[in-house]
Design a protein around this motif. Sequence first.
Motif, mmCIF file in Angstrom:
data_model
loop_
_atom_site.group_PDB
_atom_site.id
_atom_site.type_symbol
_atom_site.label_atom_id
_atom_site.label_comp_id
_atom_site.label_asym_id
_atom_site.label_seq_id
_atom_site.Cartn_x
_atom_site.Cartn_y
_atom_site.Cartn_z
ATOM 1 N N ASP A 74 18.962 -44.476 55.081
ATOM 2 C CA ASP A 74 18.284 -43.203 55.357
ATOM 3 C C ASP A 74 17.817 -42.545 54.055
ATOM 4 O OD1 ASP A 74 17.343 -41.360 57.298
ATOM 5 O OD2 ASP A 74 18.967 -39.978 56.724
ATOM 6 N N LEU A 75 18.663 -42.589 53.020
ATOM 7 C CA LEU A 75 18.276 -42.033 51.717
ATOM 8 C C LEU A 75 17.080 -42.785 51.127
ATOM 9 C CD1 LEU A 75 21.786 -41.355 50.115
ATOM 10 C CD2 LEU A 75 20.081 -39.648 50.805
ATOM 11 N N LEU A 76 17.089 -44.110 51.235
ATOM 12 C CA LEU A 76 15.950 -44.901 50.750
ATOM 13 C C LEU A 76 14.686 -44.552 51.508
ATOM 14 C CD1 LEU A 76 17.391 -48.475 50.129
ATOM 15 C CD2 LEU A 76 16.272 -47.011 48.467
ATOM 16 N N ARG A 77 14.800 -44.407 52.819
ATOM 17 C CA ARG A 77 13.621 -44.074 53.643
ATOM 18 C C ARG A 77 13.044 -42.744 53.212
ATOM 19 N NH1 ARG A 77 13.082 -41.004 58.032
ATOM 20 N NH2 ARG A 77 15.309 -40.837 58.351
ATOM 21 N N GLU A 78 13.924 -41.755 52.957
ATOM 22 C CA GLU A 78 13.462 -40.442 52.503
ATOM 23 C C GLU A 78 12.772 -40.521 51.145
ATOM 24 O OE1 GLU A 78 16.733 -37.700 52.565
ATOM 25 O OE2 GLU A 78 16.997 -37.913 54.747
ATOM 26 N N ARG A 79 13.304 -41.349 50.243
ATOM 27 C CA ARG A 79 12.708 -41.475 48.910
ATOM 28 C C ARG A 79 11.342 -42.153 48.955
ATOM 29 N NH1 ARG A 79 17.033 -43.774 44.844
ATOM 30 N NH2 ARG A 79 15.550 -43.029 43.302
ATOM 31 N N LEU A 80 11.133 -43.007 49.954
ATOM 32 C CA LEU A 80 9.862 -43.712 50.067
ATOM 33 C C LEU A 80 8.801 -42.921 50.824
ATOM 34 C CD1 LEU A 80 11.109 -47.343 50.769
ATOM 35 C CD2 LEU A 80 9.998 -46.491 48.698
ATOM 36 N N GLN A 81 9.187 -41.794 51.414
ATOM 37 C CA GLN A 81 8.208 -40.965 52.112
ATOM 38 C C GLN A 81 7.260 -40.339 51.086
ATOM 39 O OE1 GLN A 81 7.816 -40.696 55.394
ATOM 40 N NE2 GLN A 81 9.554 -42.063 55.698
ATOM 41 N N PRO A 82 5.965 -40.269 51.420
ATOM 42 C CA PRO A 82 5.028 -39.643 50.471
ATOM 43 C C PRO A 82 5.383 -38.175 50.263
ATOM 44 C CG PRO A 82 3.912 -40.294 52.517
ATOM 45 C CD PRO A 82 5.341 -40.718 52.621
ATOM 46 N N THR A 83 5.219 -37.731 49.040
ATOM 47 C CA THR A 83 5.562 -36.325 48.733
ATOM 48 C C THR A 83 4.348 -35.444 48.769
ATOM 49 O OG1 THR A 83 5.358 -36.827 46.398
ATOM 50 C CG2 THR A 83 7.564 -36.858 47.348
ATOM 51 N N GLU A 115 6.288 -53.080 53.676
ATOM 52 C CA GLU A 115 7.371 -54.035 53.902
ATOM 53 C C GLU A 115 8.729 -53.385 53.675
ATOM 54 O OE1 GLU A 115 7.180 -57.967 52.184
ATOM 55 O OE2 GLU A 115 4.995 -57.920 52.288
ATOM 56 N N LEU A 116 8.845 -52.600 52.601
ATOM 57 C CA LEU A 116 10.106 -51.904 52.330
ATOM 58 C C LEU A 116 10.458 -50.930 53.450
ATOM 59 C CD1 LEU A 116 9.878 -51.133 48.508
ATOM 60 C CD2 LEU A 116 11.583 -52.551 49.644
ATOM 61 N N LYS A 117 9.483 -50.178 53.901
ATOM 62 C CA LYS A 117 9.727 -49.217 54.975
ATOM 63 C C LYS A 117 10.163 -49.925 56.256
ATOM 64 C CE LYS A 117 6.712 -45.568 53.286
ATOM 65 N NZ LYS A 117 5.448 -44.862 53.482
ATOM 66 N N ASN A 118 9.526 -51.059 56.566
ATOM 67 C CA ASN A 118 9.903 -51.814 57.763
ATOM 68 C C ASN A 118 11.319 -52.357 57.647
ATOM 69 O OD1 ASN A 118 7.456 -51.352 59.037
ATOM 70 N ND2 ASN A 118 6.557 -53.292 58.360
ATOM 71 N N ALA A 119 11.682 -52.875 56.467
ATOM 72 C CA ALA A 119 13.028 -53.398 56.259
ATOM 73 C C ALA A 119 14.067 -52.290 56.375
ATOM 74 C CB ALA A 119 13.120 -54.082 54.901
#
Length: 178
Positions: free
Chosen positions: A169-178, A132-136
Amino acid sequence: MSFRANQTAEAQPATRATALIITAIEGIEGLAAELASRLRLTIEVASSRATALRLLSRRGYSVVILDQILADSDQDGAERIWKGAGLAVPLQINFALAGSARVEREIRGALERREREKQLATAAAAAALDEELKNAITGFLLESQLALAEKGIPPAIEHRLRTLATMADLLRERLQPT
């Protein structure tokens, strides 16, 4: 009647597993105390359906164990007990035939199943929230980029849209799996 395992303050878990045994069998208190000690949980005993329903309405249990004899003799009462048990793992055991080792195995297995189910539910909820966060965030990025593509945007609004796009964009990068 309630039975607890004796533990020091350091050894006690934050949330202690609880069990409710529902049976009219004489002497069940000894088995309950033994199980409480060996399984390190709190066990309460109800000798009737009415007592069980009252206890179930007051608190939640990890596992509810109903004597097979009571369940067979009062099926409507057993159904009311199961409905009142909430999220507790239901177990039906014939205490007249089962030994303490079997009862212990059944309770231990029920608690392990409950823990696995809880972990799976937590993981599923986390995955759903993550999605949901990623979609938002994707929606924020897309809308801000579409707004920035418009002609004649006042400079102050353009600056705010760029800031919003950068933050998303920064939030999206932080939510990407590491």
